[in-house]
Design a protein around this motif. Structure first.
Motif, PDB file in Angstrom:
ATOM      1  N   ALA A 186      -3.455   5.464   4.721  1.00 37.06           N
ATOM      2  CA  ALA A 186      -4.218   6.407   5.543  1.00 37.06           C
ATOM      3  C   ALA A 186      -5.717   6.142   5.448  1.00 37.06           C
ATOM      4  CB  ALA A 186      -3.894   7.838   5.126  1.00 37.06           C
ATOM      5  N   GLN A 187      -6.206   5.753   4.254  1.00 34.30           N
ATOM      6  CA  GLN A 187      -7.620   5.407   4.113  1.00 34.30           C
ATOM      7  C   GLN A 187      -7.962   4.162   4.920  1.00 34.30           C
ATOM      8  OE1 GLN A 187      -8.401   5.046  -0.079  1.00 34.30           O
ATOM      9  NE2 GLN A 187      -7.940   7.198  -0.513  1.00 34.30           N
ATOM     10  N   VAL A 188      -7.077   3.165   4.867  1.00 34.96           N
ATOM     11  CA  VAL A 188      -7.297   1.955   5.661  1.00 34.96           C
ATOM     12  C   VAL A 188      -7.276   2.298   7.151  1.00 34.96           C
ATOM     13  CG1 VAL A 188      -6.382  -0.328   6.237  1.00 34.96           C
ATOM     14  CG2 VAL A 188      -6.343   0.484   3.862  1.00 34.96           C
ATOM     15  N   LEU A 189      -6.399   3.211   7.549  1.00 33.92           N
ATOM     16  CA  LEU A 189      -6.347   3.637   8.946  1.00 33.92           C
ATOM     17  C   LEU A 189      -7.674   4.240   9.386  1.00 33.92           C
ATOM     18  CD1 LEU A 189      -4.795   4.166  11.574  1.00 33.92           C
ATOM     19  CD2 LEU A 189      -3.927   6.285  10.535  1.00 33.92           C
ATOM     20  N   LEU A 238       0.834  -1.200   0.000  1.00 35.36           N
ATOM     21  CA  LEU A 238       0.000   0.000   0.000  1.00 35.36           C
ATOM     22  C   LEU A 238       0.868   1.248   0.000  1.00 35.36           C
ATOM     23  CD1 LEU A 238      -2.587  -1.031   2.765  1.00 35.36           C
ATOM     24  CD2 LEU A 238      -2.750  -1.413   0.284  1.00 35.36           C
ATOM     25  N   ASP A 239       0.429   2.261  -0.758  1.00 38.59           N
ATOM     26  CA  ASP A 239       1.129   3.538  -0.687  1.00 38.59           C
ATOM     27  C   ASP A 239       0.625   4.305   0.540  1.00 38.59           C
ATOM     28  OD1 ASP A 239      -1.371   4.510  -1.394  1.00 38.59           O
ATOM     29  OD2 ASP A 239      -0.790   5.051  -3.445  1.00 38.59           O
ATOM     30  N   VAL A 240       1.178   5.494   0.763  1.00 34.74           N
ATOM     31  CA  VAL A 240       0.861   6.250   1.971  1.00 34.74           C
ATOM     32  C   VAL A 240      -0.612   6.654   2.004  1.00 34.74           C
ATOM     33  CG1 VAL A 240       1.318   8.400   3.221  1.00 34.74           C
ATOM     34  CG2 VAL A 240       3.216   7.077   2.274  1.00 34.74           C
ATOM     35  N   ALA A 241      -1.130   7.155   0.870  1.00 38.33           N
ATOM     36  CA  ALA A 241      -2.523   7.613   0.841  1.00 38.33           C
ATOM     37  C   ALA A 241      -3.488   6.463   1.097  1.00 38.33           C
ATOM     38  CB  ALA A 241      -2.825   8.273  -0.502  1.00 38.33           C
TER      39      ALA A 241
END
Length: 280
Positions: A263-266, A257-260
């Motif tokens: 963050a969505q998964v978070l 996963l990339d950073v963005a």
């Protein structure tokens, strides 16, 4: 008012009386007729001089002012309580909720990048507090763990965690969400996760970021300075982090996963944590 060197100082006098008898003010011409002069204040006196024949006025003590910045009163920070789930049915929106999040993971997991991105893209004010950054506030005398973990580096680590906790509580008390990141080990619950819970409060929501070993080794190789660890140290830390599996804490494998996207998964994980807080 300051007196010139060698100038006479006024003797003590009682309230309601003029200057003590026999004292004449410096610079008073002989034979002068008129109101008695007001003596200069004694050294260290900060109030206004009291004219002769007037008793000093006593004012009620001024209450201490609250902690303010300009005209804005700042509520004091206290232990952070669990966020309340929304009263209506449906998943809560973590992007619009004031939260305290602890992002856990080994070196090279991407904690700092994900935490910064997540904080940057929220709809409510959010602060990112990095334990490593706070530890590096110490310049002279910094205890670098790469030189060997000892009581000195352990003390600086605990002090940094407590400082982060104080900062988070104060931000949250003033309506600013926080995301903290730290490499917390599951085999040290008292000084690790338990320490964060003591310093921030039971409402802190921990989430583990745990990509594969190859990924953290590759990311660690791109680091410089004291942030870069040896491959052996990275592998050892990653192995200890595997203990979070089965702990009950939410875990995100962001290997692909990339950073963005991470963050969505978070956000999805936090929505579930708000609705059903993890037991820790």
């Amino acid at each position: 008012m300051q007196h010139a060197v060698g100038a006479p100082l006024p003797p003590p006098h009682q309230p309601g009386h003029g200057p003590a008898a026999g004292w004449s003010s410096a610079g008073q011409p002989p034979g002068h007729v008129g109101p008695a002069p007001v003596p200069p204040p004694a050294p260290g006196f900060t109030g206004a001089p009291v004219p002769p024949g007037h008793a000093p006025q006593h004012h009620a003590p001024v209450p201490p002012t609250p902690d303010t910045t300009g005209h804005v009163q700042l509520p004091p920070g206290g232990p952070v309580a669990m966020p309340s789930p929304p009263p209506a049915a449906g998943a809560p929106d973590p992007a619009a909720t004031t939260l305290a999040v602890l992002l856990i993971g080994p070196a090279g997991a991407g904690k700092t990048s994900v935490a910064k991105y997540w904080a940057d893209h929220r709809r409510v004010p959010t602060a990112h507090i990095s334990l490593d950054d706070v530890r590096e506030w110490v310049r002279s005398g910094f205890a670098d763990p790469q030189s060997g973990w000892n009581d000195h580096s352990e003390a600086q680590y605990r002090l940094a965690r407590r400082t982060c906790g104080f900062a988070a509580r104060n931000f949250l008390a003033n309506g600013i969400s926080c995301i903290l990141d730290d490499a917390v080990f599951p085999d040290r619950p008292v000084v690790g996760l338990g320490g964060w819970k003591r310093h921030v409060g039971p409402g802190l929501l921990p989430v583990v970021l745990l990509p594969g070993l190859e990924v953290v080794l590759e990311r660690n190789a791109e680091r410089a300075g004291n942030r870069r660890l040896t491959d052996e140290e990275v592998a050892r830390i990653h192995g200890r982090m595997a203990g979070w599996y089965g702990s009950g804490l939410p875990i995100i494998d962001n290997s692909q996963l990339d950073v963005a996207t991470t963050a969505q998964v978070l956000d999805d994980v936090l929505a579930r944590s708000i609705a059903s807080p993890p037991q820790w």
